[in-house]
Write a protein that holds these residues in place. Sequence first.
Motif, PDB file in Angstrom:
ATOM      1  N   TRP A  97      19.846  -7.090  -1.763  1.00 36.01           N
ATOM      2  CA  TRP A  97      18.478  -7.530  -1.539  1.00 36.01           C
ATOM      3  C   TRP A  97      17.892  -6.808  -0.334  1.00 36.01           C
ATOM      4  CZ3 TRP A  97      16.504  -9.589  -5.515  1.00 36.01           C
ATOM      5  CH2 TRP A  97      17.216 -10.495  -6.320  1.00 36.01           C
ATOM      6  N   LYS A  98      16.621  -6.440  -0.422  1.00 36.58           N
ATOM      7  CA  LYS A  98      15.940  -5.846   0.722  1.00 36.58           C
ATOM      8  C   LYS A  98      15.574  -6.957   1.692  1.00 36.58           C
ATOM      9  CE  LYS A  98      12.123  -2.806   2.015  1.00 36.58           C
ATOM     10  NZ  LYS A  98      10.970  -1.975   1.519  1.00 36.58           N
ATOM     11  N   THR A  99      15.908  -6.776   2.958  1.00 38.75           N
ATOM     12  CA  THR A  99      15.625  -7.806   3.971  1.00 38.75           C
ATOM     13  C   THR A  99      14.881  -7.185   5.149  1.00 38.75           C
ATOM     14  OG1 THR A  99      17.791  -7.452   5.021  1.00 38.75           O
ATOM     15  CG2 THR A  99      17.648  -9.176   3.346  1.00 38.75           C
ATOM     16  N   ASP A 100      14.222  -8.057   5.910  1.00 35.57           N
ATOM     17  CA  ASP A 100      13.526  -7.584   7.102  1.00 35.57           C
ATOM     18  C   ASP A 100      14.454  -7.674   8.312  1.00 35.57           C
ATOM     19  OD1 ASP A 100      13.630 -10.266   7.829  1.00 35.57           O
ATOM     20  OD2 ASP A 100      11.514 -10.645   7.326  1.00 35.57           O
ATOM     21  N   GLU A 101      13.910  -7.457   9.509  1.00 37.48           N
ATOM     22  CA  GLU A 101      14.732  -7.461  10.728  1.00 37.48           C
ATOM     23  C   GLU A 101      15.350  -8.817  11.010  1.00 37.48           C
ATOM     24  OE1 GLU A 101      10.362  -7.982  11.794  1.00 37.48           O
ATOM     25  OE2 GLU A 101      11.590  -6.664  10.532  1.00 37.48           O
ATOM     26  N   ASN A 102      14.801  -9.872  10.399  1.00 43.16           N
ATOM     27  CA  ASN A 102      15.350 -11.219  10.585  1.00 43.16           C
ATOM     28  C   ASN A 102      16.263 -11.633   9.428  1.00 43.16           C
ATOM     29  OD1 ASN A 102      13.876 -11.659  13.023  1.00 43.16           O
ATOM     30  ND2 ASN A 102      12.033 -12.024  11.773  1.00 43.16           N
ATOM     31  N   LYS A 103      16.605 -10.679   8.572  1.00 45.79           N
ATOM     32  CA  LYS A 103      17.478 -10.899   7.415  1.00 45.79           C
ATOM     33  C   LYS A 103      16.823 -11.782   6.343  1.00 45.79           C
ATOM     34  CE  LYS A 103      20.922  -8.447   8.889  1.00 45.79           C
ATOM     35  NZ  LYS A 103      21.295  -7.177   8.194  1.00 45.79           N
ATOM     36  N   ALA A 104      15.504 -11.903   6.390  1.00 44.12           N
ATOM     37  CA  ALA A 104      14.789 -12.657   5.357  1.00 44.12           C
ATOM     38  C   ALA A 104      14.483 -11.721   4.193  1.00 44.12           C
ATOM     39  CB  ALA A 104      13.499 -13.236   5.924  1.00 44.12           C
ATOM     40  N   LEU A 105      14.493 -12.266   2.969  1.00 43.05           N
ATOM     41  CA  LEU A 105      14.212 -11.450   1.793  1.00 43.05           C
ATOM     42  C   LEU A 105      12.790 -10.897   1.840  1.00 43.05           C
ATOM     43  CD1 LEU A 105      15.768 -13.514  -1.150  1.00 43.05           C
ATOM     44  CD2 LEU A 105      16.762 -11.579   0.073  1.00 43.05           C
ATOM     45  N   VAL A 106      12.646  -9.626   1.474  1.00 42.77           N
ATOM     46  CA  VAL A 106      11.326  -9.007   1.381  1.00 42.77           C
ATOM     47  C   VAL A 106      10.822  -9.195  -0.047  1.00 42.77           C
ATOM     48  CG1 VAL A 106      10.013  -6.859   1.524  1.00 42.77           C
ATOM     49  CG2 VAL A 106      11.863  -7.310   3.157  1.00 42.77           C
ATOM     50  N   VAL A 107       9.638  -9.777  -0.176  1.00 44.08           N
ATOM     51  CA  VAL A 107       9.072 -10.109  -1.480  1.00 44.08           C
ATOM     52  C   VAL A 107       7.898  -9.191  -1.790  1.00 44.08           C
ATOM     53  CG1 VAL A 107       7.931 -11.904  -2.840  1.00 44.08           C
ATOM     54  CG2 VAL A 107       9.793 -12.508  -1.279  1.00 44.08           C
ATOM     55  N   ASN A 108       7.832  -8.715  -3.033  1.00 36.84           N
ATOM     56  CA  ASN A 108       6.702  -7.895  -3.439  1.00 36.84           C
ATOM     57  C   ASN A 108       5.451  -8.763  -3.508  1.00 36.84           C
ATOM     58  OD1 ASN A 108       4.904  -6.904  -5.932  1.00 36.84           O
ATOM     59  ND2 ASN A 108       5.878  -5.115  -5.003  1.00 36.84           N
ATOM     60  N   PRO A 109       4.343  -8.340  -2.901  1.00 33.95           N
ATOM     61  CA  PRO A 109       3.136  -9.183  -2.850  1.00 33.95           C
ATOM     62  C   PRO A 109       2.481  -9.413  -4.205  1.00 33.95           C
ATOM     63  CG  PRO A 109       2.678  -6.984  -1.998  1.00 33.95           C
ATOM     64  CD  PRO A 109       4.158  -7.074  -2.178  1.00 33.95           C
ATOM     65  N   HIS A 110       2.725  -8.563  -5.182  1.00 32.30           N
ATOM     66  CA  HIS A 110       2.086  -8.701  -6.487  1.00 32.30           C
ATOM     67  C   HIS A 110       2.929  -9.555  -7.453  1.00 32.30           C
ATOM     68  CE1 HIS A 110      -0.881  -5.793  -5.210  1.00 32.30           C
ATOM     69  NE2 HIS A 110       0.080  -4.933  -4.898  1.00 32.30           N
TER      70      HIS A 110
ATOM     71  N   PRO B  54      11.626 -11.084  -5.069  1.00 31.20           N
ATOM     72  CA  PRO B  54      12.345 -10.296  -4.055  1.00 31.20           C
ATOM     73  C   PRO B  54      12.629  -8.878  -4.540  1.00 31.20           C
ATOM     74  CG  PRO B  54      13.824 -11.881  -5.097  1.00 31.20           C
ATOM     75  CD  PRO B  54      12.440 -12.217  -5.571  1.00 31.20           C
ATOM     76  N   ILE B  55      12.658  -7.949  -3.600  1.00 31.94           N
ATOM     77  CA  ILE B  55      12.857  -6.537  -3.921  1.00 31.94           C
ATOM     78  C   ILE B  55      14.341  -6.190  -3.875  1.00 31.94           C
ATOM     79  CG2 ILE B  55      12.384  -4.162  -3.188  1.00 31.94           C
ATOM     80  CD1 ILE B  55       9.707  -5.186  -2.082  1.00 31.94           C
TER      81      ILE B  55
END
Length: 301
Positions: free
Chosen positions: A150-163, A167-168
């Motif tokens: 899963w793609k995560t941000d600097e806080n290890k939260a899942l990155v979600v596609n806005p459309h 999760p990516i």
Amino acid sequence: MSVSLAAIRRIILYINFFILFASVGNFHDYDSPRKSIHFRCRAKVYPFLVERLEVSDERVRWDYPWPNYRPPLFTASSTLGQPWADPDLESFKPQWNCQDGLINRKSYVGLYTVQEGYPLNVIGRTGLRGRGVLGRWGPNHAADSCVTRWKTDENKALVVNPHSRKPILQLITIQKRSGEWGIPGGMVHPGESVVTAGKREFFEEVLAYEPNSLGVLHEFFSDGVEIYKGYVDDPRNTDNAWVETIAIHYHDSEQLFDSITLMAGDDACNVAWTDVDRHMELYSGHPKFLREMTSRLNAHF
């Protein structure tokens, strides 16, 4: 300095080869399976700058009447006498459509026709006879290891596609010497299982034979899901030799790869985690790979 006409012609063909393969990366015709899986292997210029006979869509099928079909014949001299390659069929009589000793000559697609001693491409015409640069007459079996996280941000939260609001997914991809990106994988050796071949190729191309990674990933590679089994639209395919593969999906749900450094090796010149979506351009990549991965994990596509 004078340049021969033959040299100029080779240079033009070489340029056309790379222009062509840069232009077909987005070819995904979901409504026409025969086109979408048998397109790149009909490219005008074959690797090693051999020109194919042009084959239109309607003439791909072997049952389409074409009495004057006489494509060029090519088997790369670099494959002759190699231990991984079949000999010429004039003196070599393999067992078609079955397990031939340690070599699997069965197609995942179904039975293929053998005409005058030569196996015919299980999908159809390619505009080139011979073995080309491939090692086996008939199906050349490969294994692909599709490793995702899963793609995560600097806080290890899942990155979600806005459309899509899903999760990516990220996929490990390798860059080949041609410049194109693809999924780690390679040919299955005689007597080797698909899983073993896929894992071997992955370690060679993604981890550069890093021995410290083997123990960490041993259990990881024992829990994969088959997502594709069939024909590959590979530019190396000919009328008598073609690539088929089994693709296995491994998802890193435990973040094992967070502690592993990716390092390109073997015939890969670069390796990276790549966001998965429907616009990905992969070498010989079948869109079914990506659809299956994202579908089973309910990820963005």
